[in-house]
Design an enzyme around this catalytic site. Structure first.
Site, PDB file in Angstrom:
ATOM      1  N   LYS A  68      39.535   9.530  18.943  1.00 45.26           N
ATOM      2  CA  LYS A  68      40.455  10.498  18.320  1.00 45.26           C
ATOM      3  C   LYS A  68      39.676  11.554  17.529  1.00 45.26           C
ATOM      4  CE  LYS A  68      42.617   9.555  14.220  1.00 45.26           C
ATOM      5  NZ  LYS A  68      42.357  10.670  13.300  1.00 45.26           N
ATOM      6  N   ASN A  69      38.735  11.106  16.719  1.00 46.59           N
ATOM      7  CA  ASN A  69      38.064  12.038  15.819  1.00 46.59           C
ATOM      8  C   ASN A  69      37.060  12.944  16.531  1.00 46.59           C
ATOM      9  OD1 ASN A  69      39.581  11.048  13.783  1.00 46.59           O
ATOM     10  ND2 ASN A  69      37.925   9.969  12.710  1.00 46.59           N
ATOM     11  N   ARG A 121      49.432   7.412  15.766  1.00 48.79           N
ATOM     12  CA  ARG A 121      48.574   8.587  15.582  1.00 48.79           C
ATOM     13  C   ARG A 121      47.180   8.328  16.141  1.00 48.79           C
ATOM     14  NH1 ARG A 121      47.502   9.983   9.941  1.00 48.79           N
ATOM     15  NH2 ARG A 121      46.061  11.241  11.128  1.00 48.79           N
TER      16      ARG A 121
END
Ligand code: UD1
Length: 468
Positions: A44-45, A420
Protein backbone atom coordinates in the site's frame (compact mmCIF):
# COMPACT_ATOMS: atom_id res chain seq x y z
CA UNK A 1 4.15 26.28 -17.95
CA UNK A 2 0.38 25.69 -18.47
CA UNK A 3 -1.83 26.83 -15.63
CA UNK A 4 -5.27 25.25 -15.95
CA UNK A 5 -8.10 26.82 -13.93
CA UNK A 6 -8.61 25.63 -10.40
CA UNK A 7 -11.98 23.91 -10.36
CA UNK A 8 -14.16 23.73 -7.31
CA UNK A 9 -14.73 20.25 -5.92
CA UNK A 10 -18.18 18.77 -6.54
CA UNK A 11 -20.79 19.39 -3.87
CA UNK A 12 -20.67 16.87 -1.05
CA UNK A 13 -23.88 15.22 -2.22
CA UNK A 14 -22.30 14.53 -5.62
CA UNK A 15 -19.22 12.95 -4.17
CA UNK A 16 -19.36 9.22 -4.84
CA UNK A 17 -16.86 8.48 -2.10
CA UNK A 18 -19.12 10.03 0.54
CA UNK A 19 -21.49 7.07 0.54
CA UNK A 20 -18.71 4.51 0.53
CA UNK A 21 -18.33 3.98 4.27
CA UNK A 22 -18.59 0.29 4.91
CA UNK A 23 -20.36 -0.81 8.08
CA UNK A 24 -19.06 -4.34 7.71
CA UNK A 25 -17.81 -6.26 10.69
CA UNK A 26 -15.47 -9.20 11.06
CA UNK A 27 -16.69 -12.21 12.94
CA UNK A 28 -13.98 -14.54 14.27
CA UNK A 29 -14.31 -17.81 16.15
CA UNK A 30 -10.88 -18.12 17.70
CA UNK A 31 -8.64 -20.74 19.24
CA UNK A 32 -7.62 -22.27 15.88
CA UNK A 33 -4.01 -23.01 14.96
CA UNK A 34 -3.22 -21.53 11.54
CA UNK A 35 -1.45 -23.62 8.93
CA UNK A 36 -1.03 -22.98 5.20
CA UNK A 37 0.39 -20.92 2.39
CA UNK A 38 -0.71 -17.55 1.00
CA UNK A 39 0.56 -14.84 -1.35
CA UNK A 40 1.44 -11.33 -0.25
CA UNK A 41 -0.04 -8.35 -2.13
CA UNK A 42 1.70 -5.23 -3.38
CA UNK A 43 2.63 -2.62 -0.77
CA UNK A 44 0.00 0.00 0.00
CA UNK A 45 2.63 2.52 1.04
CA UNK A 46 4.51 2.06 -2.23
CA UNK A 47 1.37 2.07 -4.38
CA UNK A 48 0.05 5.43 -3.13
CA UNK A 49 3.14 7.53 -4.00
CA UNK A 50 3.62 5.70 -7.32
CA UNK A 51 0.01 6.52 -8.23
CA UNK A 52 0.63 10.16 -7.30
CA UNK A 53 3.73 10.13 -9.52
CA UNK A 54 1.50 9.54 -12.55
CA UNK A 55 0.67 13.27 -12.31
CA UNK A 56 4.26 14.08 -13.27
CA UNK A 57 3.93 13.02 -16.90
CA UNK A 58 1.58 13.31 -19.85
CA UNK A 59 2.42 9.78 -20.86
CA UNK A 60 0.68 6.61 -19.65
CA UNK A 61 2.07 4.68 -16.69
CA UNK A 62 1.41 0.95 -16.31
CA UNK A 63 1.45 -0.07 -12.64
CA UNK A 64 1.54 -3.75 -11.73
CA UNK A 65 1.13 -5.64 -8.44
CA UNK A 66 -1.25 -2.90 -7.31
CA UNK A 67 -3.13 -4.10 -4.22
CA UNK A 68 -6.96 -3.94 -4.32
CA UNK A 69 -7.43 -1.73 -1.28
CA UNK A 70 -9.68 1.09 -0.19
CA UNK A 71 -6.73 3.51 -0.04
CA UNK A 72 -5.81 2.63 -3.62
CA UNK A 73 -9.45 3.15 -4.66
CA UNK A 74 -9.47 6.50 -2.84
CA UNK A 75 -6.28 7.55 -4.63
CA UNK A 76 -7.74 6.54 -7.99
CA UNK A 77 -10.87 8.54 -7.16
CA UNK A 78 -8.74 11.54 -6.31
CA UNK A 79 -6.68 11.18 -9.49
CA UNK A 80 -9.83 10.86 -11.57
CA UNK A 81 -11.21 13.99 -9.85
CA UNK A 82 -8.08 15.81 -11.04
CA UNK A 83 -8.60 14.56 -14.60
CA UNK A 84 -6.44 11.42 -14.73
CA UNK A 85 -7.90 8.51 -16.67
CA UNK A 86 -7.15 5.18 -15.01
CA UNK A 87 -8.16 1.76 -16.17
CA UNK A 88 -7.68 -1.68 -14.67
CA UNK A 89 -6.02 -3.87 -17.31
CA UNK A 90 -5.74 -6.90 -15.02
CA UNK A 91 -6.70 -7.90 -11.47
CA UNK A 92 -3.79 -5.93 -10.08
CA UNK A 93 -2.66 -3.76 -12.97
CA UNK A 94 -3.73 -0.21 -13.76
CA UNK A 95 -2.82 2.05 -16.65
CA UNK A 96 -3.03 5.75 -15.84
CA UNK A 97 -3.07 8.65 -18.26
CA UNK A 98 -2.59 12.13 -16.79
CA UNK A 99 -2.51 13.99 -20.12
CA UNK A 100 -5.75 15.87 -19.43
CA UNK A 101 -5.34 16.96 -15.82
CA UNK A 102 -7.47 20.07 -15.41
CA UNK A 103 -8.33 20.27 -11.71
CA UNK A 104 -5.56 21.16 -9.28
CA UNK A 105 -7.49 20.85 -6.05
CA UNK A 106 -7.61 17.84 -3.70
CA UNK A 107 -10.85 18.28 -1.74
CA UNK A 108 -11.30 17.82 1.99
CA UNK A 109 -13.87 15.04 1.49
CA UNK A 110 -11.11 12.84 0.08
CA UNK A 111 -8.10 14.04 2.01
CA UNK A 112 -9.84 13.53 5.37
CA UNK A 113 -10.36 9.83 4.57
CA UNK A 114 -6.76 9.34 3.52
CA UNK A 115 -3.92 11.48 4.70
CA UNK A 116 -1.62 10.22 1.96
CA UNK A 117 -3.66 12.39 -0.46
CA UNK A 118 -1.06 15.05 0.43
CA UNK A 119 1.22 13.14 -1.99
CA UNK A 120 -0.39 14.92 -4.96
CA UNK A 121 0.96 18.29 -3.76
CA UNK A 122 4.56 17.86 -4.97
CA UNK A 123 3.69 16.36 -8.38
CA UNK A 124 0.98 18.96 -9.15
CA UNK A 125 3.35 21.81 -8.30
CA UNK A 126 6.15 20.29 -10.34
CA UNK A 127 4.05 19.89 -13.48
CA UNK A 128 1.54 22.76 -13.25
CA UNK A 129 3.04 25.26 -10.81
CA UNK A 130 -0.17 25.38 -8.75
CA UNK A 131 -2.03 23.13 -6.33
CA UNK A 132 -4.68 23.32 -3.64
CA UNK A 133 -4.70 20.46 -1.19
CA UNK A 134 -6.87 20.27 1.88
CA UNK A 135 -5.01 20.01 5.17
CA UNK A 136 -5.48 16.45 6.39
CA UNK A 137 -6.50 17.48 9.91
CA UNK A 138 -6.20 15.26 12.98
CA UNK A 139 -6.33 11.52 12.80
CA UNK A 140 -6.82 8.70 15.24
CA UNK A 141 -3.12 8.07 15.79
CA UNK A 142 -2.04 11.63 16.46
CA UNK A 143 -1.89 15.12 15.07
CA UNK A 144 0.30 14.20 12.05
CA UNK A 145 1.15 17.66 10.69
CA UNK A 146 2.49 18.35 7.16
CA UNK A 147 4.86 21.20 8.09
CA UNK A 148 7.89 19.34 6.71
CA UNK A 149 6.26 18.98 3.29
CA UNK A 150 5.47 22.71 3.32
CA UNK A 151 8.90 23.84 4.54
CA UNK A 152 10.66 21.76 1.89
CA UNK A 153 8.47 23.09 -0.91
CA UNK A 154 8.99 26.67 0.29
CA UNK A 155 12.75 26.10 0.04
CA UNK A 156 12.17 25.08 -3.58
CA UNK A 157 10.47 28.39 -4.40
CA UNK A 158 6.82 27.68 -3.62
CA UNK A 159 4.56 30.36 -2.09
CA UNK A 160 2.15 28.82 0.34
CA UNK A 161 -0.98 30.23 1.98
CA UNK A 162 -3.28 28.37 4.27
CA UNK A 163 -6.90 29.42 3.68
CA UNK A 164 -10.14 27.79 4.82
CA UNK A 165 -8.31 24.58 5.66
CA UNK A 166 -6.56 24.36 2.30
CA UNK A 167 -2.89 24.61 1.39
CA UNK A 168 -2.81 27.05 -1.55
CA UNK A 169 0.52 26.62 -3.29
CA UNK A 170 1.94 28.38 -6.34
CA UNK A 171 5.36 28.66 -7.91
CA UNK A 172 6.76 30.37 -11.00
CA UNK A 173 8.94 27.27 -11.32
CA UNK A 174 10.48 24.92 -8.78
CA UNK A 175 14.20 25.30 -8.18
CA UNK A 176 16.61 22.85 -6.61
CA UNK A 177 17.42 23.39 -2.94
CA UNK A 178 19.19 21.80 0.01
CA UNK A 179 16.51 20.62 2.42
CA UNK A 180 17.23 19.27 5.89
CA UNK A 181 14.19 17.52 7.33
CA UNK A 182 13.81 18.11 11.10
CA UNK A 183 12.14 14.73 11.49
CA UNK A 184 12.26 11.65 9.33
CA UNK A 185 9.04 11.72 7.32
CA UNK A 186 8.13 9.06 4.76
CA UNK A 187 5.51 10.90 2.69
CA UNK A 188 7.41 14.17 3.28
CA UNK A 189 10.49 12.66 1.64
CA UNK A 190 8.36 11.26 -1.19
CA UNK A 191 6.57 14.54 -1.88
CA UNK A 192 9.84 16.48 -2.05
CA UNK A 193 11.57 13.82 -4.13
CA UNK A 194 8.71 13.90 -6.67
CA UNK A 195 8.68 17.71 -6.76
CA UNK A 196 12.44 17.79 -7.29
CA UNK A 197 12.34 15.55 -10.37
CA UNK A 198 11.09 18.44 -12.53
CA UNK A 199 12.77 21.31 -10.64
CA UNK A 200 15.42 23.52 -12.12
CA UNK A 201 18.75 22.34 -10.66
CA UNK A 202 19.81 19.95 -7.95
CA UNK A 203 17.84 19.16 -4.78
CA UNK A 204 19.47 17.48 -1.81
CA UNK A 205 17.14 16.03 0.85
CA UNK A 206 18.99 15.42 4.10
CA UNK A 207 17.67 13.30 6.98
CA UNK A 208 15.51 11.61 4.35
CA UNK A 209 13.41 8.57 5.26
CA UNK A 210 14.99 5.29 4.13
CA UNK A 211 11.88 3.10 3.82
CA UNK A 212 11.85 0.49 1.01
CA UNK A 213 8.74 2.22 -0.36
CA UNK A 214 10.88 5.31 -1.01
CA UNK A 215 13.37 3.18 -2.92
CA UNK A 216 10.48 1.71 -4.93
CA UNK A 217 9.19 5.19 -5.79
CA UNK A 218 12.73 6.25 -6.80
CA UNK A 219 12.95 3.20 -9.10
CA UNK A 220 9.67 4.15 -10.73
CA UNK A 221 10.72 7.80 -11.12
CA UNK A 222 14.10 6.69 -12.48
CA UNK A 223 12.35 4.55 -15.11
CA UNK A 224 10.34 7.68 -16.01
CA UNK A 225 13.58 9.52 -16.68
CA UNK A 226 14.28 11.20 -13.32
CA UNK A 227 17.85 11.48 -12.03
CA UNK A 228 17.82 10.33 -8.40
CA UNK A 229 20.68 9.11 -6.26
CA UNK A 230 20.81 7.92 -2.67
CA UNK A 231 17.23 6.65 -2.21
CA UNK A 232 17.40 4.21 0.70
CA UNK A 233 20.03 6.35 2.45
CA UNK A 234 19.47 9.48 4.53
CA UNK A 235 20.69 11.79 1.74
CA UNK A 236 18.78 11.82 -1.54
CA UNK A 237 20.04 13.88 -4.46
CA UNK A 238 17.73 14.72 -7.34
CA UNK A 239 18.85 16.48 -10.48
CA UNK A 240 15.81 18.03 -12.13
CA UNK A 241 14.97 17.16 -15.73
CA UNK A 242 12.70 18.97 -18.21
CA UNK A 243 10.15 16.20 -18.54
CA UNK A 244 9.32 12.66 -17.48
CA UNK A 245 7.93 9.84 -19.59
CA UNK A 246 5.63 6.89 -19.04
CA UNK A 247 6.90 3.50 -17.88
CA UNK A 248 5.88 0.10 -16.57
CA UNK A 249 6.43 -0.31 -12.85
CA UNK A 250 5.76 -3.24 -10.54
CA UNK A 251 5.02 -2.40 -6.90
CA UNK A 252 7.14 -4.13 -4.22
CA UNK A 253 5.51 -6.61 -1.79
CA UNK A 254 3.80 -5.29 1.32
CA UNK A 255 6.11 -5.89 4.27
CA UNK A 256 3.45 -4.88 6.80
CA UNK A 257 0.85 -7.24 5.37
CA UNK A 258 3.47 -10.00 5.41
CA UNK A 259 4.41 -9.20 9.00
CA UNK A 260 0.76 -9.26 10.05
CA UNK A 261 0.26 -12.82 8.70
CA UNK A 262 3.48 -13.96 10.34
CA UNK A 263 2.23 -12.64 13.70
CA UNK A 264 -1.16 -14.28 13.04
CA UNK A 265 0.52 -17.66 12.62
CA UNK A 266 2.83 -17.10 15.58
CA UNK A 267 0.08 -16.07 18.00
CA UNK A 268 -1.85 -19.27 17.24
CA UNK A 269 1.23 -21.48 17.62
CA UNK A 270 0.87 -22.28 13.92
CA UNK A 271 2.75 -22.26 10.64
CA UNK A 272 2.55 -20.12 7.53
CA UNK A 273 4.43 -19.92 4.26
CA UNK A 274 4.26 -16.56 2.51
CA UNK A 275 4.86 -16.32 -1.22
CA UNK A 276 5.59 -13.20 -3.33
CA UNK A 277 7.33 -11.45 -0.49
CA UNK A 278 10.79 -10.05 0.18
CA UNK A 279 12.40 -11.09 3.47
CA UNK A 280 15.22 -8.58 2.99
CA UNK A 281 12.77 -5.75 3.71
CA UNK A 282 11.73 -7.23 7.04
CA UNK A 283 14.82 -7.83 9.17
CA UNK A 284 13.59 -6.03 12.28
CA UNK A 285 10.26 -7.89 12.31
CA UNK A 286 11.77 -11.31 11.51
CA UNK A 287 14.35 -10.85 14.29
CA UNK A 288 11.58 -10.11 16.82
CA UNK A 289 9.59 -13.15 15.68
CA UNK A 290 12.66 -15.36 16.15
CA UNK A 291 13.17 -13.80 19.58
CA UNK A 292 9.54 -14.73 20.35
CA UNK A 293 10.47 -18.36 19.70
CA UNK A 294 9.39 -18.82 16.08
CA UNK A 295 11.46 -20.76 13.61
CA UNK A 296 11.73 -18.52 10.55
CA UNK A 297 13.19 -19.60 7.22
CA UNK A 298 13.50 -17.45 4.15
CA UNK A 299 14.23 -17.69 0.44
CA UNK A 300 14.46 -15.05 -2.27
CA UNK A 301 10.69 -14.38 -2.35
CA UNK A 302 9.27 -16.49 0.47
CA UNK A 303 9.17 -16.65 4.25
CA UNK A 304 8.10 -19.62 6.33
CA UNK A 305 7.33 -19.29 10.01
CA UNK A 306 6.67 -22.27 12.28
CA UNK A 307 5.79 -21.91 15.94
CA UNK A 308 5.40 -25.70 16.39
CA UNK A 309 2.54 -25.29 18.83
CA UNK A 310 4.61 -23.31 21.29
CA UNK A 311 3.41 -20.26 23.18
CA UNK A 312 5.35 -17.16 22.11
CA UNK A 313 7.85 -15.54 24.48
CA UNK A 314 7.27 -11.86 25.23
CA UNK A 315 9.53 -9.42 23.36
CA UNK A 316 10.55 -5.83 24.07
CA UNK A 317 10.63 -3.42 21.17
CA UNK A 318 10.83 0.21 20.25
CA UNK A 319 9.44 1.60 17.00
CA UNK A 320 11.79 3.64 14.80
CA UNK A 321 12.11 4.82 11.21
CA UNK A 322 13.37 2.15 8.77
CA UNK A 323 15.47 0.04 9.19
CA UNK A 324 14.19 0.10 12.78
CA UNK A 325 11.06 -1.72 13.94
CA UNK A 326 8.06 -0.32 11.97
CA UNK A 327 5.36 1.55 13.86
CA UNK A 328 2.88 -0.14 11.50
CA UNK A 329 3.71 -3.51 13.17
CA UNK A 330 3.54 -2.25 16.76
CA UNK A 331 -0.14 -3.07 17.37
CA UNK A 332 0.22 -6.63 16.07
CA UNK A 333 3.13 -7.24 18.47
CA UNK A 334 1.09 -5.87 21.39
CA UNK A 335 -1.42 -8.62 20.53
CA UNK A 336 1.36 -11.22 20.33
CA UNK A 337 2.77 -10.17 23.71
CA UNK A 338 -0.68 -10.21 25.28
CA UNK A 339 -0.73 -14.04 25.25
CA UNK A 340 3.05 -14.56 25.46
CA UNK A 341 5.06 -16.04 28.27
CA UNK A 342 6.48 -13.18 30.32
CA UNK A 343 6.26 -9.40 30.08
CA UNK A 344 7.06 -7.35 26.98
CA UNK A 345 7.70 -3.61 26.92
CA UNK A 346 6.65 -1.85 23.73
CA UNK A 347 7.63 1.76 23.14
CA UNK A 348 6.06 3.85 20.37
CA UNK A 349 8.32 6.68 19.23
CA UNK A 350 6.72 7.74 15.91
CA UNK A 351 3.09 8.60 16.69
CA UNK A 352 1.85 10.00 19.99
CA UNK A 353 -1.52 8.30 20.19
CA UNK A 354 -1.00 4.92 18.69
CA UNK A 355 -2.20 2.66 21.51
CA UNK A 356 -5.94 2.81 20.89
CA UNK A 357 -5.96 -0.97 20.45
CA UNK A 358 -4.87 -1.43 24.06
CA UNK A 359 -8.30 -0.68 25.53
CA UNK A 360 -9.93 -3.09 23.12
CA UNK A 361 -7.41 -5.84 23.93
CA UNK A 362 -8.10 -5.23 27.62
CA UNK A 363 -11.77 -5.98 26.88
CA UNK A 364 -10.57 -9.35 25.59
CA UNK A 365 -8.76 -10.02 28.87
CA UNK A 366 -5.27 -8.69 28.06
CA UNK A 367 -3.16 -7.34 30.92
CA UNK A 368 -1.61 -4.14 29.59
CA UNK A 369 -0.50 -1.05 31.42
CA UNK A 370 0.09 2.18 29.52
CA UNK A 371 2.72 4.64 30.69
CA UNK A 372 3.00 7.51 28.24
CA UNK A 373 4.32 6.10 24.99
CA UNK A 374 5.08 2.70 26.52
CA UNK A 375 2.87 -0.36 26.86
CA UNK A 376 3.82 -2.91 29.48
CA UNK A 377 2.22 -6.13 28.33
CA UNK A 378 2.01 -8.98 30.81
CA UNK A 379 1.17 -12.15 28.94
CA UNK A 380 -1.99 -13.99 29.99
CA UNK A 381 -2.73 -17.67 29.26
CA UNK A 382 -5.68 -16.83 27.09
CA UNK A 383 -7.77 -14.03 25.62
CA UNK A 384 -11.56 -14.18 25.51
CA UNK A 385 -13.62 -13.23 22.47
CA UNK A 386 -15.56 -9.95 22.76
CA UNK A 387 -17.22 -7.30 20.61
CA UNK A 388 -14.49 -4.77 19.87
CA UNK A 389 -14.06 -1.62 17.83
CA UNK A 390 -11.35 -0.97 15.25
CA UNK A 391 -9.94 2.54 15.62
CA UNK A 392 -7.32 2.71 12.89
CA UNK A 393 -5.80 0.51 10.23
CA UNK A 394 -3.15 -1.35 12.20
CA UNK A 395 -5.26 -1.44 15.37
CA UNK A 396 -7.82 -3.37 13.31
CA UNK A 397 -5.15 -5.86 12.27
CA UNK A 398 -4.14 -6.25 15.92
CA UNK A 399 -7.72 -7.08 16.92
CA UNK A 400 -8.11 -9.58 14.07
CA UNK A 401 -4.90 -11.30 15.12
CA UNK A 402 -6.03 -11.33 18.77
CA UNK A 403 -9.42 -12.74 17.74
CA UNK A 404 -7.67 -15.74 16.16
CA UNK A 405 -6.31 -16.93 19.49
CA UNK A 406 -9.17 -15.78 21.73
CA UNK A 407 -11.53 -18.37 23.16
CA UNK A 408 -15.04 -17.82 21.82
CA UNK A 409 -16.40 -15.23 19.46
CA UNK A 410 -14.88 -11.86 18.55
CA UNK A 411 -16.82 -9.33 16.50
CA UNK A 412 -14.77 -6.43 15.16
CA UNK A 413 -16.75 -3.32 14.30
CA UNK A 414 -15.67 -0.55 11.90
CA UNK A 415 -13.48 -2.71 9.70
CA UNK A 416 -13.49 -0.08 6.99
CA UNK A 417 -10.17 0.80 8.61
CA UNK A 418 -8.93 -2.70 7.81
CA UNK A 419 -10.11 -2.49 4.21
CA UNK A 420 -7.92 0.57 3.75
CA UNK A 421 -4.78 -1.52 3.93
CA UNK A 422 -5.45 -5.29 3.74
CA UNK A 423 -6.52 -7.06 0.56
CA UNK A 424 -9.10 -9.76 1.32
CA UNK A 425 -7.79 -10.35 4.83
CA UNK A 426 -10.61 -12.73 5.69
CA UNK A 427 -10.00 -14.80 2.53
CA UNK A 428 -6.31 -15.12 3.24
CA UNK A 429 -6.88 -16.05 6.89
CA UNK A 430 -9.57 -18.56 5.87
CA UNK A 431 -7.02 -20.20 3.59
CA UNK A 432 -4.84 -20.64 6.67
CA UNK A 433 -7.69 -22.36 8.52
CA UNK A 434 -9.12 -19.42 10.48
CA UNK A 435 -12.87 -19.31 11.15
CA UNK A 436 -13.49 -15.76 10.05
CA UNK A 437 -16.31 -14.09 8.16
CA UNK A 438 -17.25 -10.65 6.97
CA UNK A 439 -20.66 -9.65 8.27
CA UNK A 440 -22.40 -6.97 6.23
CA UNK A 441 -24.08 -4.07 7.99
CA UNK A 442 -26.68 -4.47 10.74
CA UNK A 443 -26.21 -3.80 14.42
CA UNK A 444 -23.49 -5.47 16.42
CA UNK A 445 -26.10 -7.49 18.30
CA UNK A 446 -27.68 -8.74 15.08
CA UNK A 447 -24.34 -9.59 13.59
CA UNK A 448 -23.32 -11.41 16.74
CA UNK A 449 -26.48 -13.50 16.68
CA UNK A 450 -25.96 -14.28 12.99
CA UNK A 451 -22.26 -14.85 13.11
CA UNK A 452 -22.49 -18.56 12.35
CA UNK A 453 -25.15 -18.18 9.66
CA UNK A 454 -23.67 -17.89 6.18
CA UNK A 455 -26.93 -16.75 4.61
CA UNK A 456 -26.75 -13.45 6.50
CA UNK A 457 -23.11 -12.79 5.79
CA UNK A 458 -21.12 -12.01 2.71
CA UNK A 459 -19.01 -15.06 3.59
CA UNK A 460 -15.26 -15.16 3.63
CA UNK A 461 -15.11 -15.58 -0.15
CA UNK A 462 -17.10 -12.44 -0.95
CA UNK A 463 -15.20 -9.97 -3.14
CA UNK A 464 -13.93 -6.92 -1.32
CA UNK A 465 -16.26 -4.00 -1.56
CA UNK A 466 -14.65 -1.13 -3.41
CA UNK A 467 -15.55 2.49 -3.25
CA UNK A 468 -15.19 5.37 -5.62
C1 UD1 B 1 3.96 6.90 6.51
C2 UD1 B 1 3.16 5.66 6.22
C3 UD1 B 1 2.53 5.13 7.50
C4 UD1 B 1 3.59 4.93 8.57
C5 UD1 B 1 4.43 6.19 8.74
C6 UD1 B 1 5.62 5.97 9.67
C7 UD1 B 1 2.44 6.02 3.94
C8 UD1 B 1 1.34 6.30 3.01
N1 UD1 B 1 2.14 5.99 5.26
O1 UD1 B 1 3.06 7.89 7.01
O2 UD1 B 1 1.90 3.89 7.20
O3 UD1 B 1 2.96 4.64 9.80
O4 UD1 B 1 4.96 6.61 7.47
O5 UD1 B 1 6.41 4.93 9.21
O6 UD1 B 1 3.55 5.78 3.53
N2 UD1 B 1 5.67 14.67 10.93
C9 UD1 B 1 5.72 16.01 11.23
N3 UD1 B 1 5.60 16.91 10.19
C10 UD1 B 1 5.42 16.51 8.91
C11 UD1 B 1 5.38 15.14 8.60
C12 UD1 B 1 5.50 14.23 9.64
O7 UD1 B 1 5.87 16.40 12.38
O8 UD1 B 1 5.33 17.37 8.02
C13 UD1 B 1 5.79 13.67 12.02
C14 UD1 B 1 4.56 12.81 12.18
O9 UD1 B 1 3.59 13.44 12.98
C15 UD1 B 1 5.13 11.58 12.82
C16 UD1 B 1 6.51 11.47 12.17
O10 UD1 B 1 6.81 12.75 11.66
O11 UD1 B 1 5.29 11.77 14.19
C17 UD1 B 1 6.59 10.47 11.04
O12 UD1 B 1 5.52 10.67 10.15
P1 UD1 B 1 5.62 10.37 8.60
O13 UD1 B 1 6.81 9.50 8.31
O14 UD1 B 1 5.49 11.62 7.84
O15 UD1 B 1 4.32 9.49 8.36
P2 UD1 B 1 3.51 9.42 7.04
O16 UD1 B 1 4.42 9.68 5.90
O17 UD1 B 1 2.26 10.20 7.17
Amino acid sequence: MPTPPLDLPPAASENPWQAARSVDKLSIHGDVRLDGEIGVSGAKNAALPVLAATLLTEQPLRIGNLPRLKDVATTLTLLSHLGVRAQYTGASEVVTDARDVSVLRAPYELVKTMRASILVLGPLLARFGRAEVSLPGGCAIGSRPVNLHIQGLKAMGVSIDIQDGYILATTPGLRGARIVLDLVSVTGTENLMMAATLADGITVIENAAREPEIVDLAHCLGAMGAHIQGAGTDTITVEGVARLTGTHHRIIPDRIEAGTYLVAAAITGGRVKLRDTDPLLMDAVLDKLREAGASVETGRDWIELDMRGRRPKAVDLRTAPYPGFPTDMQAQFVALNSIAEGTGIITETIFENRFMHVQELQRMGANIELEGNTAIVRGVERLRGAPVMATDLRASACLAVAGLIAKGHTLIDRIYHLDRGYERLEDKLTRLGARIQRVSGGSAAEANANSGNRSTTTGSRAPMRRSG
